[in-house]
Design a protein around this motif. Structure first.
Motif, PDB file in Angstrom:
ATOM      1  N   PHE A  40      11.411  10.046 -14.016  1.00 42.90           N
ATOM      2  CA  PHE A  40      11.281   8.726 -13.935  1.00 42.90           C
ATOM      3  C   PHE A  40      10.191   8.017 -14.707  1.00 42.90           C
ATOM      4  CE2 PHE A  40      11.953   4.308 -11.624  1.00 42.90           C
ATOM      5  CZ  PHE A  40      13.114   3.875 -11.877  1.00 42.90           C
ATOM      6  N   ILE A  41      10.154   7.207 -15.099  1.00 35.35           N
ATOM      7  CA  ILE A  41       8.979   6.179 -16.457  1.00 35.35           C
ATOM      8  C   ILE A  41       9.732   4.873 -16.221  1.00 35.35           C
ATOM      9  CG2 ILE A  41       8.330   5.718 -17.988  1.00 35.35           C
ATOM     10  CD1 ILE A  41       8.449   7.926 -19.417  1.00 35.35           C
ATOM     11  N   CYS A  42       9.159   3.721 -15.354  1.00 31.15           N
ATOM     12  CA  CYS A  42       9.620   2.244 -14.942  1.00 31.15           C
ATOM     13  C   CYS A  42       8.225   1.717 -15.116  1.00 31.15           C
ATOM     14  CB  CYS A  42      10.224   2.579 -14.113  1.00 31.15           C
ATOM     15  SG  CYS A  42       9.109   2.491 -12.356  1.00 31.15           S
ATOM     16  N   GLU A  43       8.843   0.447 -14.965  1.00 33.44           N
ATOM     17  CA  GLU A  43       7.583  -0.883 -15.524  1.00 33.44           C
ATOM     18  C   GLU A  43       6.368  -1.660 -13.969  1.00 33.44           C
ATOM     19  OE1 GLU A  43       8.901  -4.127 -17.351  1.00 33.44           O
ATOM     20  OE2 GLU A  43       8.407  -2.968 -19.505  1.00 33.44           O
ATOM     21  N   GLU A  44       6.583  -2.057 -13.984  1.00 31.15           N
ATOM     22  CA  GLU A  44       5.092  -2.659 -12.571  1.00 31.15           C
ATOM     23  C   GLU A  44       6.425  -3.327 -11.752  1.00 31.15           C
ATOM     24  OE1 GLU A  44       2.662  -5.702 -14.631  1.00 31.15           O
ATOM     25  OE2 GLU A  44       1.808  -3.948 -14.610  1.00 31.15           O
ATOM     26  N   GLU A  45       7.080  -3.922 -12.169  1.00 28.75           N
ATOM     27  CA  GLU A  45       8.397  -4.985 -10.891  1.00 28.75           C
ATOM     28  C   GLU A  45       9.466  -4.490 -11.315  1.00 28.75           C
ATOM     29  OE1 GLU A  45       7.277  -7.762  -9.974  1.00 28.75           O
ATOM     30  OE2 GLU A  45       5.349  -7.905 -11.207  1.00 28.75           O
TER      31      GLU A  45
ATOM     32  N   VAL B  42      12.876   0.101  -7.056  1.00 25.73           N
ATOM     33  CA  VAL B  42      13.532   1.364  -7.501  1.00 25.73           C
ATOM     34  C   VAL B  42      14.151   2.353  -5.819  1.00 25.73           C
ATOM     35  CG1 VAL B  42      11.580   2.896  -7.450  1.00 25.73           C
ATOM     36  CG2 VAL B  42      13.753   4.081  -7.990  1.00 25.73           C
ATOM     37  N   ASN B  43      14.859   2.537  -6.251  1.00 24.14           N
ATOM     38  CA  ASN B  43      15.567   3.111  -4.360  1.00 24.14           C
ATOM     39  C   ASN B  43      16.111   4.364  -4.371  1.00 24.14           C
ATOM     40  OD1 ASN B  43      17.136   4.698  -2.216  1.00 24.14           O
ATOM     41  ND2 ASN B  43      18.813   1.544  -2.554  1.00 24.14           N
ATOM     42  N   LEU B  44      14.782   5.166  -4.087  1.00 28.18           N
ATOM     43  CA  LEU B  44      14.264   6.774  -4.351  1.00 28.18           C
ATOM     44  C   LEU B  44      15.422   7.568  -3.756  1.00 28.18           C
ATOM     45  CD1 LEU B  44      10.822   7.559  -3.950  1.00 28.18           C
ATOM     46  CD2 LEU B  44      11.762   6.780  -5.694  1.00 28.18           C
ATOM     47  N   ASN B  45      16.076   7.149  -2.953  1.00 17.07           N
ATOM     48  CA  ASN B  45      17.457   7.788  -2.228  1.00 17.07           C
ATOM     49  C   ASN B  45      18.484   7.757  -2.904  1.00 17.07           C
ATOM     50  OD1 ASN B  45      16.500   9.643  -0.097  1.00 17.07           O
ATOM     51  ND2 ASN B  45      16.130   7.531   1.196  1.00 17.07           N
ATOM     52  N   GLY B  46      18.692   6.770  -3.614  1.00 16.60           N
ATOM     53  CA  GLY B  46      19.515   6.397  -4.434  1.00 16.60           C
ATOM     54  C   GLY B  46      19.829   7.110  -5.948  1.00 16.60           C
ATOM     55  N   LEU B  47      18.504   6.986  -6.217  1.00 16.75           N
ATOM     56  CA  LEU B  47      18.497   7.498  -7.385  1.00 16.75           C
ATOM     57  C   LEU B  47      18.573   9.229  -7.378  1.00 16.75           C
ATOM     58  CD1 LEU B  47      17.138   7.087  -9.907  1.00 16.75           C
ATOM     59  CD2 LEU B  47      14.265   7.411  -9.184  1.00 16.75           C
ATOM     60  N   LEU B  48      18.291   9.386  -6.452  1.00 17.20           N
ATOM     61  CA  LEU B  48      19.248  10.905  -6.091  1.00 17.20           C
ATOM     62  C   LEU B  48      19.960  11.100  -6.107  1.00 17.20           C
ATOM     63  CD1 LEU B  48      16.718  14.023  -5.437  1.00 17.20           C
ATOM     64  CD2 LEU B  48      17.285  12.943  -3.364  1.00 17.20           C
TER      65      LEU B  48
ATOM     66  N   LYS C   8       5.458   5.143  -1.853  1.00 16.63           N
ATOM     67  CA  LYS C   8       4.918   6.105  -0.763  1.00 16.63           C
ATOM     68  C   LYS C   8       5.856   5.673   0.958  1.00 16.63           C
ATOM     69  CE  LYS C   8       2.428   8.038  -3.755  1.00 16.63           C
ATOM     70  NZ  LYS C   8       2.371   9.493  -3.008  1.00 16.63           N
ATOM     71  N   ILE C   9       6.342   4.307   0.695  1.00 21.10           N
ATOM     72  CA  ILE C   9       6.900   3.734   2.118  1.00 21.10           C
ATOM     73  C   ILE C   9       7.956   4.460   2.196  1.00 21.10           C
ATOM     74  CG2 ILE C   9       7.621   2.085   3.705  1.00 21.10           C
ATOM     75  CD1 ILE C   9       5.577   0.402   2.269  1.00 21.10           C
ATOM     76  N   GLN C  10       8.651   4.680   1.451  1.00 22.70           N
ATOM     77  CA  GLN C  10      10.394   5.277   0.791  1.00 22.70           C
ATOM     78  C   GLN C  10      10.117   6.991   1.320  1.00 22.70           C
ATOM     79  OE1 GLN C  10      13.037   4.264  -1.809  1.00 22.70           O
ATOM     80  NE2 GLN C  10      11.698   2.511  -2.973  1.00 22.70           N
ATOM     81  N   LEU C  11       8.802   7.251   0.750  1.00 18.90           N
ATOM     82  CA  LEU C  11       8.879   8.678   1.222  1.00 18.90           C
ATOM     83  C   LEU C  11       7.758   8.908   2.405  1.00 18.90           C
ATOM     84  CD1 LEU C  11       6.801   9.659  -2.048  1.00 18.90           C
ATOM     85  CD2 LEU C  11      10.004   9.760  -1.623  1.00 18.90           C
ATOM     86  N   THR C  12       7.541   8.509   3.455  1.00 19.30           N
ATOM     87  CA  THR C  12       7.101   8.475   4.852  1.00 19.30           C
ATOM     88  C   THR C  12       7.968   9.518   5.312  1.00 19.30           C
ATOM     89  OG1 THR C  12       8.418   6.502   5.697  1.00 19.30           O
ATOM     90  CG2 THR C  12       5.786   6.501   4.678  1.00 19.30           C
ATOM     91  N   HIS C  13       9.614   9.121   5.645  1.00 20.85           N
ATOM     92  CA  HIS C  13      10.270  10.605   6.230  1.00 20.85           C
ATOM     93  C   HIS C  13       9.975  11.946   5.555  1.00 20.85           C
ATOM     94  CE1 HIS C  13      13.033   9.272   2.613  1.00 20.85           C
ATOM     95  NE2 HIS C  13      13.538  10.864   2.891  1.00 20.85           N
ATOM     96  N   LEU C  14       9.365  11.384   4.920  1.00 21.98           N
ATOM     97  CA  LEU C  14       9.669  13.641   4.014  1.00 21.98           C
ATOM     98  C   LEU C  14       7.763  13.781   4.830  1.00 21.98           C
ATOM     99  CD1 LEU C  14      10.663  12.930   0.790  1.00 21.98           C
ATOM    100  CD2 LEU C  14      12.040  13.849   2.427  1.00 21.98           C
ATOM    101  N   ASN C  15       7.495  15.174   4.392  1.00 21.95           N
ATOM    102  CA  ASN C  15       6.071  15.711   4.854  1.00 21.95           C
ATOM    103  C   ASN C  15       5.427  15.427   3.423  1.00 21.95           C
ATOM    104  OD1 ASN C  15       6.625  17.253   7.125  1.00 21.95           O
ATOM    105  ND2 ASN C  15       7.571  18.549   5.958  1.00 21.95           N
TER     106      ASN C  15
END
Length: 471
Positions: free
Chosen positions: A105-110, A113-119, A58-65
């Motif tokens: 995108f499915i991942c484990e709790e640990e 992920v860099n969302l912008n990089g994944l995009l 969510k912190i990674q998404l704060t620049h988005l509406n």
């Protein structure tokens, strides 16, 4: 706030089926098009780690509406299916929940992920096609935990690195489930079984080098490189009672290995046999030996622990051909609260892929129980062995389900031999247990899992221990 699915099962099914009829239109891929599923567990430590990852995303998404945020779901909070961790019984719900996305995108709790990089990585792939992307793992030879069905060329995803399914493929998976020829009785390793199911509909894993566990280069957009959790100092030796199941014919073979290796790490250990031998010593709890199952012996151990006046917080039940690092186990147990009902080890499932059945801790890797769990089992009046040779781990799984007590999976326990797992899956993590002496040297395995000084300094993996109230 998280979006909550407000539909009953039947309505979800109808809506999912109707959503399959729509066309997927090409568009410029955005972060809101990449849904996230965090594979979590109903345990305070694990749910805390999942929440931590959720907040980081969510912190990674704060620049988005907020209307541009993707759907981010903590699995155990949204679905109560007993087999949600296999993905199969929630395929239709997943297809509905993420129907407006391009990728899941499915991942484990640990997983980090860099969302912008994944995009940026995902823009290389056409999301309107059937894509299954991940970090590949390969078996060196057919292994028992994969039903002897793998070969060196078959790739399955490392869940630790995260993996991706295009939404058109997810919808097809959901509409086809279950395929009649797919074996869905025992679930042992979901990452392999998911890949096998996809293979049946003609889709193989596409390796993506940017999905990583260790950050080997700057191209990695995911990592999961914490070798071992650090929650504080290891619990005292006296807080863990260890019961080793054995029998007379193995006193001079398997049990000698235990005594020469990991038994030295505990002053609170007993060897439970059908025959008392004071020279070892072994003790008998009045249960005759059985060639398989050992339910009677296991329940006698549980009763002994329940009735103990010492009120030790933790119980480990292990086989005499299990190889264990007890110090690492005591380190791990600092992450868990013994006043909670904890049943910890490697989780298997019986018929859970179909949305029913039950989970259980497989006995060969070692079964750990908090006193709270044992006390509830022993006082419930509904948990007992049908026969002395009934499968103890599966009977316990059924009992825990009847009592609505959780099973907690730990990736540090292993039912099979060390040599049966891909090296790329085992590294860089540390490991608590492996099972079986057959065609391997148990002394070598013990040295491999205890010679950790050159691999990691446990104290330095975090700047300081993570307190439970911070999770």
């Amino acid at each position: 706030m998280r979006n909550i699915l407000l539909c009953c099962g039947t309505i979800v099914l109808l809506n999912v089926q109707s959503s399959f009829t729509g066309d997927v239109h090409e568009k410029e891929l955005q972060l809101k098009d990449v849904g996230v599923l965090i594979l979590s567990q109903n345990n305070s430590y694990h749910s805390g780690r999942a929440e931590r990852l959720y907040r980081d995303i969510k912190i990674q998404l704060t620049h988005l509406n907020k209307d541009q945020w993707p759907e981010v779901v903590i699995a155990h909070e949204k679905w109560d299916s007993i087999g949600y961790w296999t993905l199969f019984p929630i395929l239709k719900q997943l297809a509905w929940t993420y129907s407006k996305h391009a990728w899941l995108f499915i991942c484990e709790e640990e997983t980090k992920v860099n969302l912008n990089g994944l995009l940026k990585v995902l823009k290389k792939y056409d999301y309107t096609q059937h894509y299954f992307l991940g970090k590949p793992l390969y078996d060196d030879y057919p292994v028992i935990q994969h039903h002897f069905e793998s070969d060196k060329k078959f790739a399955y995803p490392d869940f630790s690195a995260g993996f991706l399914i295009s939404i058109p493929l997810l919808k097809e998976l959901a509409s086809n489930w279950p395929l009649p020829k797919f074996k869905a009785d025992f679930t042992i390793d979901p990452k392999h079984e998911v890949a096998m199911y996809l293979k049946m509909i003609g889709v193989m894993l596409t390796p993506v080098p940017e999905l990583c566990t260790e950050k080997k280069n700057s191209q990695c957009v995911t990592t999961n490189s914490v070798p071992f959790p650090v929650c504080g100092p290891m619990i005292p030796d006296e807080d863990l009672y260890v019961a080793v199941k054995t029998c007379e014919k193995y006193h001079s073979t398997r049990l000698n290995v235990v005594i020469d290796t990991w038994a030295r790490e505990s002053r609170n250990i007993e060897f439970i046999s059908e025959t008392e031998d004071k020279s070892i010593p072994t003790i008998s709890l009045g249960v005759p030996n059985t060639e398989r199952g050992h339910c009677g012996k296991t329940f006698a151990i549980l009763k002994r622990f329940h009735n103990s006046r010492l009120k030790t917080p933790w119980l480990l039940i292990a086989d005499d051909d299990t190889i264990i690092n007890l110090k690492l186990l005591r380190k791990l147990l600092s992450c868990y609260d013994p006043t909670e009902p904890v049943s910890l080890g490697e989780r298997y499932g019986y018929s859970v892929a179909m949305g029913n059945g039950y989970n259980y801790i497989t006995g060969g890797g070692g079964m750990v129980f908090s006193r709270e769990t044992v006390d509830r089992l022993m006082t419930s009046g509904i948990c007992s062995c049908p026969k002395n040779d009934s499968p103890d781990d599966m009977i316990l799984g059924m009992c825990l389900k009847r009592l609505s007590l959780p099973i907690t999976h730990s990736l540090f326990f292993h039912q099979a031999r060390l040599k049966d797992y891909p090296e790329d899956f085992l590294n860089p993590k540390l490991h608590i247990s492996f099972h079986k002496h057959w065609d391997s040297d148990p002394y070598d395995v013990y040295r491999a899992i205890t010679d950790i000084e050159d691999k990691i300094d446990l104290v330095k993996t975090q700047k300081r221990p993570i307190r439970r109230d911070e999770l």
